[in-house]
Scaffold this active site. Structure first.
Site, short mmCIF file in Angstrom:
data_model
loop_
_atom_site.label_atom_id
_atom_site.label_comp_id
_atom_site.label_asym_id
_atom_site.label_seq_id
_atom_site.Cartn_x
_atom_site.Cartn_y
_atom_site.Cartn_z
N ASN A 17 -9.50 -2.39 -1.61
CA ASN A 17 -8.98 -3.39 -2.54
C ASN A 17 -10.01 -4.52 -2.62
O ASN A 17 -10.10 -5.36 -1.73
CB ASN A 17 -7.64 -3.92 -2.02
N TRP A 18 -10.77 -4.51 -3.71
CA TRP A 18 -11.84 -5.50 -3.83
C TRP A 18 -11.31 -6.90 -4.14
O TRP A 18 -12.05 -7.88 -4.09
CB TRP A 18 -12.81 -5.10 -4.95
N LYS A 19 -10.05 -6.98 -4.55
CA LYS A 19 -9.47 -8.27 -4.96
C LYS A 19 -10.34 -8.91 -6.05
O LYS A 19 -10.90 -8.18 -6.86
CB LYS A 19 -9.26 -9.17 -3.74
N HIS A 104 1.29 -6.24 -4.07
CA HIS A 104 0.47 -6.83 -3.00
C HIS A 104 1.03 -8.22 -2.66
O HIS A 104 1.49 -8.94 -3.56
CB HIS A 104 -0.99 -6.93 -3.45
N GLU A 106 -0.35 -10.94 -2.12
CA GLU A 106 -0.96 -12.04 -2.88
C GLU A 106 -0.31 -12.18 -4.25
O GLU A 106 -0.17 -13.28 -4.78
CB GLU A 106 -2.48 -11.82 -2.98
N GLU A 176 1.46 -4.06 5.00
CA GLU A 176 0.48 -5.13 5.20
C GLU A 176 1.19 -6.39 5.66
O GLU A 176 1.75 -7.12 4.83
CB GLU A 176 -0.25 -5.43 3.88
N GLY A 182 -6.73 -11.00 5.73
CA GLY A 182 -7.85 -11.92 5.63
C GLY A 182 -7.95 -12.93 6.76
O GLY A 182 -8.69 -13.89 6.69
N SER A 217 -6.79 -7.00 7.91
CA SER A 217 -7.90 -7.16 8.86
C SER A 217 -8.31 -5.85 9.55
O SER A 217 -8.64 -5.85 10.73
CB SER A 217 -7.58 -8.24 9.90
N GLY A 238 -9.34 -4.79 2.59
CA GLY A 238 -9.81 -5.89 1.75
C GLY A 238 -11.26 -6.21 2.07
O GLY A 238 -12.19 -5.52 1.65
N GLY A 239 -11.47 -7.27 2.84
CA GLY A 239 -12.82 -7.77 3.12
C GLY A 239 -13.84 -6.72 3.52
O GLY A 239 -14.97 -6.70 3.01
#
Ligand code: 13P
Length: 255
Positions: A17-19, A104, A106, A176, A182, A217, A238-239
């Site tokens: 997930n590049w966001k 998600h 977010e 999640e 993050g 994470s 993610g990251g």
């Protein structure tokens, strides 16, 4: 209960997930490194990349001859019409997407997506032949209050009420915990396993075969112990999905 593998045979799945990250230039470098690296390590996991909408055609082109799947990070609950700024499941499917991330945290927190809207989006994804990746998870306060299973159960329940349990035959669930996204703080494998087992139980017979991913994470150093748990089939990343070496290492840990 022995929470270690092997369990029922489910194919591992890792989703990037590049966001809100990327540029045409950095996308190309990242995707080319991933395709070459994955070919070299010839892994058995399924891998999907979810870039921002605007980069989907670029990613589709760069991934065309690879084994990677493509996914959207969101979709409209509507198929078409006067909905300025929206992107429909029909458009995602036409652009080559197999998956779409739904609900998600977010989007739930920052863009006010309710359980009901998430359920509508889940239904919209299925109606366009996409595989929804339904995100569920509790906040820090809910976790500290011991409400994790109640929250996850409620989030799943609203979708089940809308589409029925059978619809989960064509879906993926991602657990999640919001406090792990993050933050560098991930759920312990045992805690994540407990929630994953609960998700399977809640999904009845579909729970045996559905892929349930952990997200929050996930890094190359913690992926092996998380993915070793019986009910964790892979990750939503993610990251670490923005660095080719880290993402390839995580994919390797999945299979
Ligand atoms: P991080 O891996 O950056 O914690 O993000 C997890 C996530 O939200 C994936 O959807």
């Amino acid at each position: 209960m022995d929470a270690q593998k092997p369990g029922p045979q489910r194919r591992p799945l890792v989703v990037a997930n590049w966001k809100l990250n990327g540029s045409r230039r950095s996308n190309q470098a990242l995707l080319e490194a991933l395709v070459a690296g994955w070919k070299a390590q010839s892994g058995s996991a399924e891998v999907a990349i979810c870039p921002p909408f605007i980069y989907l055609p670029q990613a589709a082109e760069l991934l065309e001859k690879s084994e990677f799947y493509l996914g959207g990070q969101n979709l409209s609950q509507y198929s078409e019409g006067a909905y300025t700024g929206e992107v429909s499941g029909k458009m995602l499917a036409e652009t080559g997407c197999r998956y779409v991330i739904i609900g998600h945290s977010e989007r739930r927190q920052l863009f006010n997506e309710t359980d009901e809207l998430v359920a509508e989006k889940f239904a919209a994804a299925l109606s366009h032949g996409l595989t929804p990746i339904l995100c569920v998870g509790e906040s820090l306060e809910e976790c500290d209050g011991g409400h994790t299973l109640a929250v996850v159960g409620r989030q799943l329940g609203v979708v089940i009420d809308k589409v029925g349990l059978e619809a989960f035959a064509r879906a993926v669930v991602a657990y999640e915990p919001v406090w792990a996204i993050g933050t560098g703080r991930h759920a312990t494998p045992a805690d994540a396993q407990r929630v994953h087992a609960y998700i399977r139980e809640r999904l009845g017979v579909q729970g045996e075969t559905i892929q349930v991913l952990y997200g929050g994470s996930v890094k190359p150093d913690n992926a092996p112990e998380l993915f070793a748990m019986a009910d964790i089939d892979g990750g939503l990343i993610g990251g670490a999905s923005l660095k080719s070496e880290d993402f390839l290492a995580i994919c390797r840990a999945a299979g």
